[in-house]
Write an enzyme that holds these catalytic residues in place. Structure first.
Site, PDB file in Angstrom:
ATOM      1  N   HIS A  18      12.434  -7.126 -41.911  1.00 41.04           N
ATOM      2  CA  HIS A  18      11.480  -6.408 -41.052  1.00 41.04           C
ATOM      3  C   HIS A  18      10.119  -7.102 -41.075  1.00 41.04           C
ATOM      4  O   HIS A  18       9.469  -7.269 -40.039  1.00 41.04           O
ATOM      5  CB  HIS A  18      11.268  -4.967 -41.549  1.00 41.04           C
ATOM      6  CG  HIS A  18      12.456  -4.072 -41.464  1.00 41.04           C
ATOM      7  ND1 HIS A  18      12.899  -3.326 -42.524  1.00 41.04           N
ATOM      8  CD2 HIS A  18      13.282  -3.777 -40.428  1.00 41.04           C
ATOM      9  CE1 HIS A  18      13.944  -2.604 -42.151  1.00 41.04           C
ATOM     10  NE2 HIS A  18      14.205  -2.864 -40.888  1.00 41.04           N
ATOM     11  N   LYS A  42      18.418  12.697 -40.321  1.00 43.26           N
ATOM     12  CA  LYS A  42      18.990  11.608 -41.101  1.00 43.26           C
ATOM     13  C   LYS A  42      18.450  11.662 -42.531  1.00 43.26           C
ATOM     14  O   LYS A  42      17.246  11.774 -42.730  1.00 43.26           O
ATOM     15  CB  LYS A  42      18.581  10.277 -40.449  1.00 43.26           C
ATOM     16  CG  LYS A  42      19.530   9.137 -40.678  1.00 43.26           C
ATOM     17  CD  LYS A  42      19.237   8.038 -39.653  1.00 43.26           C
ATOM     18  CE  LYS A  42      19.428   6.645 -40.242  1.00 43.26           C
ATOM     19  NZ  LYS A  42      19.004   5.599 -39.305  1.00 43.26           N
ATOM     20  N   ARG A  91      20.013  -9.420 -35.743  1.00 43.05           N
ATOM     21  CA  ARG A  91      20.567 -10.191 -36.861  1.00 43.05           C
ATOM     22  C   ARG A  91      21.833 -10.934 -36.466  1.00 43.05           C
ATOM     23  O   ARG A  91      22.075 -12.050 -36.892  1.00 43.05           O
ATOM     24  CB  ARG A  91      20.912  -9.261 -38.041  1.00 43.05           C
ATOM     25  CG  ARG A  91      19.707  -8.742 -38.771  1.00 43.05           C
ATOM     26  CD  ARG A  91      20.073  -7.623 -39.694  1.00 43.05           C
ATOM     27  NE  ARG A  91      20.634  -6.518 -38.932  1.00 43.05           N
ATOM     28  CZ  ARG A  91      20.807  -5.284 -39.397  1.00 43.05           C
ATOM     29  NH1 ARG A  91      20.502  -5.006 -40.642  1.00 43.05           N
ATOM     30  NH2 ARG A  91      21.298  -4.337 -38.639  1.00 43.05           N
ATOM     31  N   SER A 129      18.380  -2.232 -44.707  1.00 44.74           N
ATOM     32  CA  SER A 129      17.831  -1.257 -45.656  1.00 44.74           C
ATOM     33  C   SER A 129      18.964  -0.622 -46.458  1.00 44.74           C
ATOM     34  O   SER A 129      18.826  -0.384 -47.664  1.00 44.74           O
ATOM     35  CB  SER A 129      17.056  -0.170 -44.902  1.00 44.74           C
ATOM     36  OG  SER A 129      15.962  -0.733 -44.232  1.00 44.74           O
TER      37      SER A 129
HETATM   38  O1  PNS Z   1      15.735   1.098 -37.647  1.00 49.49           O
HETATM   39  P1  PNS Z   1      16.648   1.824 -36.698  1.00 49.49           P
HETATM   40  O2  PNS Z   1      17.175   3.079 -37.361  1.00 49.49           O
HETATM   41  O3  PNS Z   1      17.741   0.944 -36.156  1.00 49.49           O
HETATM   42  O4  PNS Z   1      15.726   2.279 -35.440  1.00 49.49           O
HETATM   43  C1  PNS Z   1      16.240   3.067 -34.383  1.00 49.49           C
HETATM   44  C2  PNS Z   1      15.104   3.601 -33.484  1.00 49.49           C
HETATM   45  C3  PNS Z   1      14.058   4.310 -34.303  1.00 49.49           C
HETATM   46  C4  PNS Z   1      14.459   2.436 -32.763  1.00 49.49           C
HETATM   47  C5  PNS Z   1      15.756   4.555 -32.425  1.00 49.49           C
HETATM   48  O5  PNS Z   1      16.624   5.427 -33.072  1.00 49.49           O
HETATM   49  C6  PNS Z   1      14.722   5.372 -31.649  1.00 49.49           C
HETATM   50  O6  PNS Z   1      13.932   4.837 -30.900  1.00 49.49           O
HETATM   51  N1  PNS Z   1      14.737   6.697 -31.858  1.00 49.49           N
HETATM   52  C7  PNS Z   1      13.819   7.637 -31.231  1.00 49.49           C
HETATM   53  C8  PNS Z   1      14.520   8.628 -30.307  1.00 49.49           C
HETATM   54  C9  PNS Z   1      14.808   8.011 -28.957  1.00 49.49           C
HETATM   55  O7  PNS Z   1      13.916   7.631 -28.218  1.00 49.49           O
HETATM   56  N2  PNS Z   1      16.115   7.885 -28.612  1.00 49.49           N
HETATM   57  C10 PNS Z   1      16.548   7.345 -27.336  1.00 49.49           C
HETATM   58  C11 PNS Z   1      16.636   5.841 -27.339  1.00 49.49           C
HETATM   59  S1  PNS Z   1      17.864   5.221 -28.468  1.00 49.49           S
END
Ligand code: PNS
Length: 159
Positions: A18, A42, A91, A129
């Site tokens: 990150h 979560k 990745r 993570s």
């Molecule tokens: O590090 P991650 O868990 O892969 O990140 C995922 C993240 C936070 C980018 C994604 O879950 C997100 O944007 N969540 C907010 C809710 C949302 O907007 N959902 C619709 C688009 S996926």
């Protein structure tokens, strides 16, 4: 106009992968916002406050990085912060399908928001993570995987 990028994620915890994306993408914008998702559904190891603080500490030498948290739809938060570009790291091909779907749905909801993907440095290609937490829980050495300030915080969780 100030060019603002936004890098959303769970960051539970932030890894060197990150951090590499943060360092590289901070050079592409006037300001880069690192946005930690508040996701009550979560089960996280660290509180959102701890995650924000550990990213702040790890990025204290990068002046144009701001760390914050958000809940609700990412596109709404990006708009509120006047960010026009979302940043995500890729990745491997296995990341691609989900990332493409997320960028397309976000663009559908907010046509002003574009997503750019930075390919992860090869030395962090296997890092996540979850894998860091598993290694730490089994008392493995995590110094090659997370910023130095994060090591004691994880070790403390698995004492
Ligand atoms: O590090 P991650 O868990 O892969 O990140 C995922 C993240 C936070 C980018 C994604 O879950 C997100 O944007 N969540 C907010 C809710 C949302 O907007 N959902 C619709 C688009 S996926």
């Amino acid at each position: 106009m100030e060019k603002i990028g936004i890098y959303p994620g769970s960051f539970d915890p932030v890894t060197l992968g990150h951090l590499d994306i943060i360092e590289r993408s901070s050079k592409l914008f006037d300001k880069l916002i690192v946005a930690v998702l508040i996701n009550s559904g979560k089960k996280a190891l660290f509180s959102v406050e701890d995650r924000v603080k550990m990213i702040e500490d790890a990025t204290k030498d990068i002046p144009n990085v701001e760390v914050t948290s958000f809940d609700g739809l990412f596109v709404d938060f990006a708009k509120k912060m006047n960010a026009t570009t979302s940043v995500r790291g890729l990745r491997a091909v296995s990341d691609f399908e989900y990332e493409l779907q997320m960028s397309q749905i976000n663009r559908h909801m907010s046509s002003e928001l574009d997503t750019i993907f930075l390919s992860t440095d090869i030395k962090y290609a296997y890092l996540s993570s979850s894998i860091v937490k598993e290694i730490a829980s089994l008392k493995g050495d995590i110094k090659d995987f997370v910023p130095a300030n994060v090591i004691p915080l994880i070790e403390d969780k698995y004492k």
